[in-house]
Write a protein that holds these residues in place. Structure first.
Motif, PDB file in Angstrom:
ATOM      1  N   UNK A 138      69.999  12.388  36.040  1.00  8.61           N
ATOM      2  CA  UNK A 138      69.882  13.316  34.927  1.00  8.61           C
ATOM      3  C   UNK A 138      70.813  14.507  35.063  1.00  8.61           C
ATOM      4  N   UNK A 139      70.638  15.456  34.178  1.00  2.00           N
ATOM      5  CA  UNK A 139      71.505  16.626  34.116  1.00  2.00           C
ATOM      6  C   UNK A 139      71.088  17.689  35.129  1.00  2.00           C
ATOM      7  N   UNK A 140      72.090  18.386  35.695  1.00  3.50           N
ATOM      8  CA  UNK A 140      71.773  19.473  36.603  1.00  3.50           C
ATOM      9  C   UNK A 140      71.156  20.658  35.863  1.00  3.50           C
ATOM     10  N   UNK A 141      71.296  20.724  34.541  1.00  7.25           N
ATOM     11  CA  UNK A 141      70.704  21.800  33.743  1.00  7.25           C
ATOM     12  C   UNK A 141      69.411  21.372  33.070  1.00  7.25           C
ATOM     13  N   UNK A 142      68.844  20.233  33.502  1.00  2.00           N
ATOM     14  CA  UNK A 142      67.644  19.717  32.840  1.00  2.00           C
ATOM     15  C   UNK A 142      66.491  20.700  32.907  1.00  2.00           C
ATOM     16  N   UNK A 143      66.355  21.430  34.018  1.00  2.00           N
ATOM     17  CA  UNK A 143      65.260  22.385  34.139  1.00  2.00           C
ATOM     18  C   UNK A 143      65.321  23.479  33.094  1.00  2.00           C
ATOM     19  N   UNK A 144      66.547  23.958  32.783  1.00  2.00           N
ATOM     20  CA  UNK A 144      66.711  24.980  31.750  1.00  2.00           C
ATOM     21  C   UNK A 144      66.430  24.391  30.374  1.00  2.00           C
ATOM     22  N   UNK A 145      66.948  23.170  30.110  1.00  2.00           N
ATOM     23  CA  UNK A 145      66.772  22.543  28.804  1.00  2.00           C
ATOM     24  C   UNK A 145      65.296  22.266  28.516  1.00  2.00           C
ATOM     25  N   UNK A 146      64.565  21.785  29.527  1.00  2.00           N
ATOM     26  CA  UNK A 146      63.165  21.436  29.306  1.00  2.00           C
ATOM     27  C   UNK A 146      62.285  22.651  29.047  1.00  2.00           C
TER      28      UNK A 146
ATOM     29  N   UNK B 249      67.040  42.458  41.369  1.00  2.00           N
ATOM     30  CA  UNK B 249      68.237  42.099  40.609  1.00  2.00           C
ATOM     31  C   UNK B 249      69.141  41.178  41.398  1.00  2.00           C
ATOM     32  N   UNK B 250      69.309  41.471  42.673  1.00  2.00           N
ATOM     33  CA  UNK B 250      70.126  40.605  43.524  1.00  2.00           C
ATOM     34  C   UNK B 250      69.504  39.219  43.668  1.00  2.00           C
ATOM     35  N   UNK B 251      68.171  39.173  43.787  1.00  2.00           N
ATOM     36  CA  UNK B 251      67.482  37.876  43.885  1.00  2.00           C
ATOM     37  C   UNK B 251      67.664  37.070  42.605  1.00  2.00           C
ATOM     38  N   UNK B 252      67.548  37.726  41.447  1.00  2.00           N
ATOM     39  CA  UNK B 252      67.688  37.024  40.175  1.00  2.00           C
ATOM     40  C   UNK B 252      69.084  36.425  40.028  1.00  2.00           C
ATOM     41  N   UNK B 253      70.107  37.190  40.385  1.00  2.00           N
ATOM     42  CA  UNK B 253      71.473  36.661  40.327  1.00  2.00           C
ATOM     43  C   UNK B 253      71.615  35.459  41.251  1.00  2.00           C
ATOM     44  N   UNK B 254      71.053  35.563  42.453  1.00  2.00           N
ATOM     45  CA  UNK B 254      71.121  34.448  43.394  1.00  2.00           C
ATOM     46  C   UNK B 254      70.433  33.205  42.827  1.00  2.00           C
ATOM     47  N   UNK B 255      69.287  33.387  42.158  1.00  2.00           N
ATOM     48  CA  UNK B 255      68.576  32.251  41.580  1.00  2.00           C
ATOM     49  C   UNK B 255      69.384  31.584  40.481  1.00  2.00           C
ATOM     50  N   UNK B 256      70.030  32.390  39.632  1.00  2.00           N
ATOM     51  CA  UNK B 256      70.846  31.810  38.575  1.00  2.00           C
ATOM     52  C   UNK B 256      72.005  31.001  39.153  1.00  2.00           C
ATOM     53  N   UNK B 257      72.580  31.480  40.230  1.00  2.00           N
ATOM     54  CA  UNK B 257      73.685  30.761  40.856  1.00  2.00           C
ATOM     55  C   UNK B 257      73.218  29.487  41.545  1.00  2.00           C
ATOM     56  N   UNK B 258      72.002  29.525  42.097  1.00  2.00           N
ATOM     57  CA  UNK B 258      71.508  28.378  42.856  1.00  2.00           C
ATOM     58  C   UNK B 258      70.855  27.311  41.985  1.00  2.00           C
ATOM     59  N   UNK B 259      70.443  27.657  40.764  1.00  2.00           N
ATOM     60  CA  UNK B 259      69.777  26.676  39.907  1.00  2.00           C
ATOM     61  C   UNK B 259      70.631  25.440  39.661  1.00  2.00           C
ATOM     62  N   UNK B 260      71.917  25.568  39.258  1.00  2.00           N
ATOM     63  CA  UNK B 260      72.718  24.345  39.087  1.00  2.00           C
ATOM     64  C   UNK B 260      72.985  23.618  40.388  1.00  2.00           C
ATOM     65  N   UNK B 261      73.051  24.363  41.504  1.00  2.00           N
ATOM     66  CA  UNK B 261      73.249  23.713  42.804  1.00  2.00           C
ATOM     67  C   UNK B 261      72.041  22.837  43.132  1.00  2.00           C
ATOM     68  N   UNK B 262      70.845  23.381  42.945  1.00  2.00           N
ATOM     69  CA  UNK B 262      69.636  22.606  43.204  1.00  2.00           C
ATOM     70  C   UNK B 262      69.544  21.419  42.247  1.00  2.00           C
ATOM     71  N   UNK B 263      69.884  21.633  40.968  1.00  2.00           N
ATOM     72  CA  UNK B 263      69.869  20.539  40.016  1.00  2.00           C
ATOM     73  C   UNK B 263      70.805  19.413  40.403  1.00  2.00           C
ATOM     74  N   UNK B 264      71.954  19.766  40.958  1.00  2.00           N
ATOM     75  CA  UNK B 264      72.902  18.753  41.422  1.00  2.00           C
ATOM     76  C   UNK B 264      72.332  17.967  42.597  1.00  2.00           C
ATOM     77  N   UNK B 265      71.709  18.663  43.544  1.00  2.00           N
ATOM     78  CA  UNK B 265      71.125  17.985  44.703  1.00  2.00           C
ATOM     79  C   UNK B 265      70.012  17.030  44.278  1.00  2.00           C
ATOM     80  N   UNK B 266      69.143  17.500  43.365  1.00  2.00           N
ATOM     81  CA  UNK B 266      68.044  16.659  42.896  1.00  2.00           C
ATOM     82  C   UNK B 266      68.567  15.435  42.160  1.00  2.00           C
ATOM     83  N   UNK B 267      69.620  15.635  41.348  1.00  2.00           N
ATOM     84  CA  UNK B 267      70.144  14.544  40.536  1.00  2.00           C
ATOM     85  C   UNK B 267      70.830  13.475  41.382  1.00  2.00           C
TER      86      UNK B 267
END
Length: 437
Positions: free
Chosen positions: A214-222, A56-74
């Motif tokens: 592109x969008x930092x949320x592109x991974x979720x949208x796709x 559960x702690x890992x999942x919360x961390x992943x949700x928080x880090x997904x937009x951060x990673x999307x920003x770095x990639x973008x």
């Protein structure tokens, strides 16, 4: 045949890039498999009842880090993304050393939550980013030729890491292993930065050295708009369900049979060694043949069928053991090592070869979201479900039969994913070396 021979042969046929990629992956996996038994011994200290909390702690961390990673990639070019990401994890490894020196005072549960979260993020982001980079610099045809060899380099590291850990943990203890892991990851980073620079110089007109945008949320949208990515998410959930079920059962076994952190570390280390030896044998024999002759789809389907058979074995044998080289080995350990061996030795190269046939944004953002947030959501659901079924009195046989049903579904999804209609046509596997995105 040694693990080095196929990689050396590839240097003659394919050029330097696949060999250097395999070497970089060797050090990535060495770094990970040094810290993996360190992480798992904390789970073995508390048993499977704590896995829902950890996941559960890992999942919360992943949700928080997904937009951060999307920003770095973008926003940042590939080399800078690699450098910052890997450097962050190197510094974290060094920062954890004092905590493990004080493990008995901090407590296995408290330290376990923190390090399990961090170690899972390390695994998913570092390995996922590596393969996103590989899918970015190799064409789909060439990927079918070289990805199993690159994966073989990683499997060699996954074997060397446990062997090195088994020797060092006796002499140094647990905490200094993190320094060794940091050094291995630093070598991998240097090789990847060199490969990125070489590719940008060789292909100056292509976009590999630029930020993807592109969008930092592109991974979720796709995930909702691209059929292939939906199949990958389902396959991740089903495969994770089988793997996490095995992990939970083995965690209870380790808690019941090993009483100190060194013994648990050695047990998980030996389990990793068996897993990765099988994975290496598959990559030396069947996997590359399937990828080149039959395509990546069949390399997804076969492991799912194997999982059905393994879970049926556990359903029939329960807590029984088999004799291997004169030693009794738990059926649970055999199932865990074999399912993981096929996952690392066959499924993973096939999945990464398929990602060469999608756009760059999907390779980084979509792939990363599936292999981080979706994966850990599956961990949370499965471990919570296993704990609930245990409270209802369901034993190993019942859990294994549930796993059989999941493995059957995974077989169907694998067939759909390997021939998804939105994948770009496969390019031919070239005879000569050619590095292109």
């Amino acid at each position: 045949m040694s693990l080095v021979s196929p990689i050396r042969a590839a240097a003659t046929r394919e050029g330097a890039e696949p060999v250097l990629s395999a070497l970089a992956f060797f050090f990535v996996m060495t770094a990970y498999y040094i810290i993996r038994p360190v992480r798992d011994q904390l789970i073995g200290a508390v048993g499977s009842q704590s896995l829902p909390l950890f996941y559960g702690a890992v999942f919360v961390a992943m949700l928080l880090l997904t937009p951060v990673f999307g920003t770095l990639v973008a926003r940042f070019p590939r080399r800078r993304l690699l450098g910052w990401s890997y450097s962050f994890f190197i510094l974290c490894l060094l920062a954890f050393v004092p905590a493990f020196l004080a493990q008995d005072r901090i407590g296995a549960r408290e330290l376990g939550v923190l390090f399990f979260v961090w170690g899972s993020v390390f695994n998913l982001f570092v390995v996922s980013l590596f393969w996103s980079f590989m899918a970015d610099i190799f064409s789909s045809g060439r990927a079918r030729r070289v990805f199993s060899l690159i994966a073989l380099g990683g499997m060699a590291g996954a074997i060397f890491g446990p062997l090195l850990t088994r020797w060092l943990v006796r002499w140094l203890g647990v905490a200094p292993l993190l320094v060794v892991s940091a050094l291995a990851l630093a070598i991998a980073l240097a090789l990847l930065l060199w490969l990125s620079a070489r590719h940008e110089q060789a292909k100056p007109g292509q976009r590999g050295g630029e930020a993807i945008g592109g969008s930092l949320w592109a991974g979720v949208r796709e995930l909702w708009s691209r059929p292939f990515l939906r199949y990958m998410a389902l396959l991740m959930l089903f495969g994770d369900g089988i793997g996490t079920l095995a992990y939970a059962l083995v965690a209870d076994y380790a808690k019941a049979h090993f009483v100190d952190n060194v013994a648990r570390t050695m047990f998980y280390n030996d389990l990793d060694l068996a897993t990765n030896t099988l994975g290496a044998l598959l990559q030396l024999t069947l996997t590359r043949w399937l990828l080149i002759r039959r395509g990546a789809g069949w390399a997804l389907v076969l492991p799912a069928v194997v999982n059905v058979l393994l879970l049926l074995m556990v359903a029939l044998g329960g807590h029984g053991a088999v004799v291997i080289s004169g030693y009794g080995v738990s059926l649970l350990a055999v199932m865990m090592a074999t399912t993981r061996g096929f996952a690392y030795g066959m499924t993973k190269p096939a999945v990464d070869a398929l990602y060469t046939r999608v756009p760059r944004e999907t390779r980084y953002k979509g792939k990363n979201f599936v292999e981080t947030a979706v994966w850990r959501f599956g961990d949370l659901v499965v471990t919570t479900g296993v704990s609930g079924l245990r409270l209802l009195g369901v034993g190993v046989t019942g859990l294994a039969l549930a796993g059989v049903g999941v493995a059957v579904l995974a077989t169907w999804v694998s067939r759909r994913a390997g021939w998804s209609p939105d994948l770009a046509p496969e390019s031919p596997a070239p005879r000569a070396a050619r590095l292109s995105p």
